[in-house]
Design an enzyme around this catalytic site. Structure first.
Site, PDB file in Angstrom:
ATOM      1  N   ASP A  99     -42.719 103.591  -4.319  1.00 41.27           N
ATOM      2  CA  ASP A  99     -43.138 102.439  -4.137  1.00 41.27           C
ATOM      3  C   ASP A  99     -41.576 101.739  -3.899  1.00 41.27           C
ATOM      4  OD1 ASP A  99     -45.179 100.127  -4.196  1.00 41.27           O
ATOM      5  OD2 ASP A  99     -43.285  99.359  -5.578  1.00 41.27           O
ATOM      6  N   TYR A 204     -39.311  91.414  -3.756  1.00 40.63           N
ATOM      7  CA  TYR A 204     -40.070  90.864  -2.760  1.00 40.63           C
ATOM      8  C   TYR A 204     -39.545  89.609  -1.942  1.00 40.63           C
ATOM      9  CZ  TYR A 204     -43.846  93.922  -4.181  1.00 40.63           C
ATOM     10  OH  TYR A 204     -44.511  95.022  -4.630  1.00 40.63           O
ATOM     11  N   HIS A 257     -52.369 104.840  -4.582  1.00 42.52           N
ATOM     12  CA  HIS A 257     -51.047 104.331  -4.281  1.00 42.52           C
ATOM     13  C   HIS A 257     -50.243 105.063  -5.501  1.00 42.52           C
ATOM     14  CE1 HIS A 257     -47.563 101.769  -3.512  1.00 42.52           C
ATOM     15  NE2 HIS A 257     -47.463 101.594  -4.766  1.00 42.52           N
TER      16      HIS A 257
END
Length: 283
Positions: A99, A204, A257
């Site tokens: 990730d 982010y 994921h």
């Protein structure tokens, strides 16, 4: 070692295995996890003779919570990994990331290839490939949460694991992506530390300040992508080959994921192969 410094920040790190007698593998976690996400994989690596270093990355531990979203740009995150390599007094390491940890690993491979013997990226493609896929495929729709995370305070408010309603939303969101309940509970506990949720979201929030695209990678690279990944589509995975100039292997697997627990045994076999000298040969 149980901690290291990068600038003014202090990071906890799990140090396992034979110490200075073996090659070293650094494991980088992603969002919203910590070094504990590698606990199931670490014993097999240490039994194979590798020293394993698994840090809690920037924003996830009390001593490593940098202030301001610009402090979470890829160059800063890369500098933390280089600081760990230096603190361990190592010339080269094998770097594995999942990730966001994979995004940082791509950054290290592009910016400091001389420090890596190999790169293994799980889930996240080369960042430039991801950016191109964002505007040419379903990736933009899959990445809606990245826009939501740009908002100030509201994501923390809605997903705060310290509040019953926030914890419920947080865990529900993880379960929807295929994560196992016990792992979702573990990650909720980790982000219940004061400031940890903001630190994690700042990765982010630093995206608008990313700067120029990341260059190509020349180190031996293994990239593993899952067909059941709800966050990352096929287009970025396919484009990644355009940004690796060294030996490259792409594996497409079944799972979610959360590749580590989904395919633990196959992952270990593929990872062990990439850590060997023969992985330097072109595929």
């Amino acid at each position: 070692m149980d901690r290291f410094r990068s600038g003014t920040l202090t990071f906890p790190v799990k140090d396992s295995g034979p110490g200075e007698t073996g090659e070293t593998v650094i494991l980088l976690h992603g969002f919203p996890q910590t070094a504990s996400s590698w606990d199931a994989l670490t014993p097999a690596l240490t039994q194979a003779g590798y020293r394993v270093l698994a840090p809690d990355q920037r924003g996830y531990a009390p001593g490593a919570m940098a202030k301001g979203r610009r402090a979470y740009r890829i160059p800063e995150l890369v500098s933390d990994v280089i600081a760990l390599i230096d603190a361990a007094d190592l010339d080269q390491v094998h770097l594995v990331g999942h990730d966001w940890g994979a995004a940082v690993a791509w950054g290290v491979a592009a910016q400091a290839p001389e420090r890596l013997a190999s790169l293994t990226a799980l889930a996240v493609p080369h960042p430039t490939a991801f950016t191109k896929a964002l505007f040419t495929s379903s990736q933009f729709r899959r990445s809606w949460y990245m826009l939501f995370f740009q908002l100030p305070w509201l994501p923390e408010r809605l997903l705060d694991p310290r509040r019953p309603a926030g914890r419920k939303r947080f865990i529900k969101g993880l379960l929807a992506t295929g994560q196992r309940p016990e792992q979702a509970e573990r990650d909720a506990d980790a982000l219940a530390i004061p400031g940890a949720m903001t630190g994690a979201l700042n990765w982010y929030r630093a995206l608008p300040f990313a700067g120029r695209p990341l260059g190509a990678v020349s180190v031996p690279t293994l990239y593993i992508w899952s067909r059941g990944d709800t966050a990352l589509g096929r287009k970025g995975a396919e484009l990644t080959a355009n940004y690796v100039t060294g030996p490259y292997t792409f594996l497409e697997i079944d799972g979610s994921h959360w590749i580590q627990p989904d395919v633990a045994d196959p992952l270990l076999a593929h990872l062990a192969w990439n850590l060997q000298p023969h992985a330097n040969q072109e595929n």
